[in-house]
Design a protein around this motif. Structure first.
Motif, PDB file in Angstrom:
ATOM      1  N   VAL A 118      -5.929 -15.406  -4.150  1.00 55.55           N
ATOM      2  CA  VAL A 118      -6.568 -14.100  -4.051  1.00 55.55           C
ATOM      3  C   VAL A 118      -6.665 -13.613  -2.614  1.00 55.55           C
ATOM      4  N   ALA A 119      -7.175 -14.455  -1.733  1.00 51.91           N
ATOM      5  CA  ALA A 119      -7.465 -14.021  -0.363  1.00 51.91           C
ATOM      6  C   ALA A 119      -6.258 -13.416   0.350  1.00 51.91           C
ATOM      7  N   PRO A 120      -5.059 -14.022   0.257  1.00 49.13           N
ATOM      8  CA  PRO A 120      -3.921 -13.435   0.973  1.00 49.13           C
ATOM      9  C   PRO A 120      -3.539 -12.037   0.484  1.00 49.13           C
ATOM     10  N   LEU A 121      -3.880 -11.719  -0.766  1.00 48.39           N
ATOM     11  CA  LEU A 121      -3.554 -10.404  -1.305  1.00 48.39           C
ATOM     12  C   LEU A 121      -4.533  -9.325  -0.858  1.00 48.39           C
ATOM     13  N   LEU A 122      -5.689  -9.734  -0.352  1.00 46.39           N
ATOM     14  CA  LEU A 122      -6.708  -8.773   0.071  1.00 46.39           C
ATOM     15  C   LEU A 122      -6.821  -8.646   1.578  1.00 46.39           C
ATOM     16  N   THR A 123      -6.661  -9.749   2.283  1.00 47.60           N
ATOM     17  CA  THR A 123      -6.943  -9.772   3.713  1.00 47.60           C
ATOM     18  C   THR A 123      -6.030  -8.809   4.480  1.00 47.60           C
ATOM     19  N   GLY A 124      -6.673  -8.003   5.333  1.00 53.13           N
ATOM     20  CA  GLY A 124      -5.951  -7.036   6.154  1.00 53.13           C
ATOM     21  C   GLY A 124      -5.708  -5.704   5.488  1.00 53.13           C
ATOM     22  N   ARG A 125      -6.165  -5.541   4.263  1.00 48.55           N
ATOM     23  CA  ARG A 125      -5.905  -4.305   3.516  1.00 48.55           C
ATOM     24  C   ARG A 125      -7.182  -3.527   3.249  1.00 48.55           C
ATOM     25  N   ARG A 126      -7.029  -2.211   3.147  1.00 48.17           N
ATOM     26  CA  ARG A 126      -8.116  -1.311   2.765  1.00 48.17           C
ATOM     27  C   ARG A 126      -7.924  -0.907   1.307  1.00 48.17           C
ATOM     28  N   PHE A 127      -9.031  -0.746   0.617  1.00 51.01           N
ATOM     29  CA  PHE A 127      -8.990  -0.275  -0.766  1.00 51.01           C
ATOM     30  C   PHE A 127     -10.009   0.838  -0.924  1.00 51.01           C
ATOM     31  N   PRO A 128      -9.658   1.912  -1.630  1.00 52.79           N
ATOM     32  CA  PRO A 128     -10.599   3.035  -1.749  1.00 52.79           C
ATOM     33  C   PRO A 128     -11.798   2.725  -2.627  1.00 52.79           C
ATOM     34  N   ASP A 129     -11.622   1.855  -3.609  1.00 47.92           N
ATOM     35  CA  ASP A 129     -12.706   1.550  -4.531  1.00 47.92           C
ATOM     36  C   ASP A 129     -12.437   0.187  -5.169  1.00 47.92           C
ATOM     37  N   PRO A 130     -13.447  -0.414  -5.808  1.00 47.60           N
ATOM     38  CA  PRO A 130     -13.258  -1.752  -6.378  1.00 47.60           C
ATOM     39  C   PRO A 130     -12.170  -1.818  -7.436  1.00 47.60           C
ATOM     40  N   ALA A 131     -12.075  -0.793  -8.279  1.00 48.02           N
ATOM     41  CA  ALA A 131     -11.109  -0.847  -9.374  1.00 48.02           C
ATOM     42  C   ALA A 131      -9.677  -0.908  -8.872  1.00 48.02           C
ATOM     43  N   THR A 132      -9.380  -0.189  -7.784  1.00 49.25           N
ATOM     44  CA  THR A 132      -8.024  -0.234  -7.234  1.00 49.25           C
ATOM     45  C   THR A 132      -7.680  -1.646  -6.786  1.00 49.25           C
ATOM     46  N   ALA A 133      -8.597  -2.300  -6.114  1.00 49.01           N
ATOM     47  CA  ALA A 133      -8.349  -3.675  -5.668  1.00 49.01           C
ATOM     48  C   ALA A 133      -8.209  -4.618  -6.850  1.00 49.01           C
ATOM     49  N   GLN A 134      -9.069  -4.463  -7.836  1.00 51.32           N
ATOM     50  CA  GLN A 134      -9.024  -5.360  -9.001  1.00 51.32           C
ATOM     51  C   GLN A 134      -7.706  -5.232  -9.744  1.00 51.32           C
ATOM     52  N   ARG A 135      -7.248  -3.988  -9.945  1.00 54.50           N
ATOM     53  CA  ARG A 135      -5.989  -3.777 -10.666  1.00 54.50           C
ATOM     54  C   ARG A 135      -4.816  -4.325  -9.866  1.00 54.50           C
ATOM     55  N   ALA A 136      -4.880  -4.201  -8.545  1.00 56.48           N
ATOM     56  CA  ALA A 136      -3.805  -4.737  -7.720  1.00 56.48           C
ATOM     57  C   ALA A 136      -3.748  -6.259  -7.817  1.00 56.48           C
ATOM     58  N   LEU A 137      -4.907  -6.899  -7.809  1.00 55.00           N
ATOM     59  CA  LEU A 137      -4.944  -8.350  -7.946  1.00 55.00           C
ATOM     60  C   LEU A 137      -4.400  -8.788  -9.297  1.00 55.00           C
ATOM     61  N   LEU A 138      -4.801  -8.112 -10.360  1.00 56.52           N
ATOM     62  CA  LEU A 138      -4.304  -8.466 -11.682  1.00 56.52           C
ATOM     63  C   LEU A 138      -2.791  -8.293 -11.780  1.00 56.52           C
ATOM     64  N   ALA A 139      -2.275  -7.218 -11.169  1.00 54.59           N
ATOM     65  CA  ALA A 139      -0.830  -6.981 -11.228  1.00 54.59           C
ATOM     66  C   ALA A 139      -0.056  -8.129 -10.606  1.00 54.59           C
TER      67      ALA A 139
END
Length: 393
Positions: free
Chosen positions: A92-113
């Protein structure tokens, strides 16, 4: 790696909430903290005992210094906490670190994808969703704190301030003692664990009913202990004792068999704690009366909102599953406050030192207060938790 995904219903809904935005800052760290405590009393399920209370806190930190906190479910198996650390740290961490997300749902959907296909190949969609659940809760905590409000008020203009509670974890031993504890707390509903043999199950329900009286609702939870033929014998016997609904009666939890059990017995059924992602709930909308998504398992707040929307449209009840530590408890109460589709909040009645920060939410008249602090709404007592924290490598 491109983490952008097509907008989902959850993303559209989140974007429509004026205060659901995350701070405009990149993720700088995603970390885990693990707390484990041996129960002071035996806690048995039909499939295995619970050897430790577990609370895996997931902290997401942004470049502006803000930190959100969530909780990932890891009660079973006993080594699940080790897997969860690896999945969050390496997956999980490498997919989030260094990135901005406008809202929680966008980040969650990106992680699931990115991670759901790995979960399929791994044969472990559950752990993937559980890991993402903790991160998603942390991001919603961040969004609510940014807005200066509680999660419930972020999600609803007029959330409820108290919710009815049912006490769970009665049985298979010590039923009388725990039933008296429920009575002292003013609870008006309880759930008895079944699946330990007909004689034990029926005797335990009778004991709970004798102590609590006819004015208290009694439910039963089999944790998928029975085949359909067994359930067709047990469920009518439970109904004769006044059991109002039965949770996870069937091994395999198949919607068609659940629908048949309801049709042949007339008993309302509940399920959902072991379903991952909102799409998995769709076949159950016609099979059961009560859906029980667990925020720490289903995919977090984002996925819970999709389940709630579908269940509300179908006229179903959503009573979330809850058997976790303080953060997931507070988050679940917050989520339950936003919709009349939620009629009851589960409250594990046996002692849990990892839930202590949330225990004060329980009233003496059968309800739980919805915390109104920012984010998940309560403060953790680090001094109290220190004794239970695992020292991670």
């Amino acid at each position: 790696m491109d983490l952008k995904a097509a907008p989902s219903a959850a993303e559209t809904r989140a974007a429509a909430l004026p205060d659901a935005a995350l701070p405009d800052a990149a993720v700088t760290d995603v970390r885990c903290r693990v707390f484990r405590a041996r129960p002071t009393e035996p806690i048995a399920m039909s499939f295995a005992p619970l050897t430790h209370r577990v609370m895996i806190l997931v902290e997401v930190e942004l470049a502006d210094g803000s930190v959100g906190v969530g909780e990932s479910w890891a009660n079973y198996p006993a080594w699940a906490w080790r897997e969860r650390i690896a999945t969050i740290h390496d997956g999980v961490a490498p997919l989030l670190t260094g990135r901005r997300f406008p809202d929680p749902a966008t980040a969650q959907r990106a992680l699931l994808a990115e991670l759901a296909p790995l979960g399929r190949q791994w044969g472990a969609p559950g752990p993937v969703h559980q890991a993402i659940s903790g991160v998603d809760m942390a991001l919603w905590d961040l969004a609510a704190r940014r807005a200066g409000t509680s999660l419930a008020r972020l999600l609803s203009a007029a959330p409820r301030t108290e919710l009815p509670v049912y006490g769970s974890s009665l049985g298979p031993t010590g039923v009388a003692e725990v039933a008296y504890r429920c009575a002292a707390l003013g609870l008006t509903a309880v759930k008895v664990k079944v699946g330990f043999g007909a004689d034990t199950d029926l005797a335990n329900v009778r004991t709970a009913r004798r102590i609590l009286g006819d004015q208290v609702q009694v439910f039963a939870d089999a944790n998928q202990a029975w085949r359909l033929t067994e359930a067709l014998e047990m469920v009518p016997a439970l109904a004769d004792l006044g059991v109002a609904w039965v949770e996870e009666p069937l091994a395999g939890d198949r919607p068609a068999e659940l629908a048949e059990l309801t049709r042949r017995t007339g008993m309302p059924l509940a399920t959902g704690e072991n379903l991952y992602g909102a799409a998995a709930f769709e076949p159950y909308l016609d099979a059961v009366e009560i859906l029980q998504p667990d925020l720490g398992k289903v995919g977090g707040v984002t996925e819970y909102l999709d389940v709630l929307a579908a269940a509300t449209a179908a006229g179903r009840t959503v009573n979330p599953h809850l058997y976790n530590g303080a953060v997931a408890t507070a988050m679940t109460v917050q989520a339950g406050a936003i919709s009349p589709a939620t009629r009851l909040i589960e409250w594990d009645i046996r002692s849990n030192p990892l839930r202590q920060a949330a225990d004060g939410l329980l009233t003496t008249h059968g309800t739980v207060r919805v915390p109104d602090g920012p984010g998940f709404g309560i403060d953790l007592d680090q001094d109290q938790l220190d004794a239970y924290e695992e020292q991670l490598p």
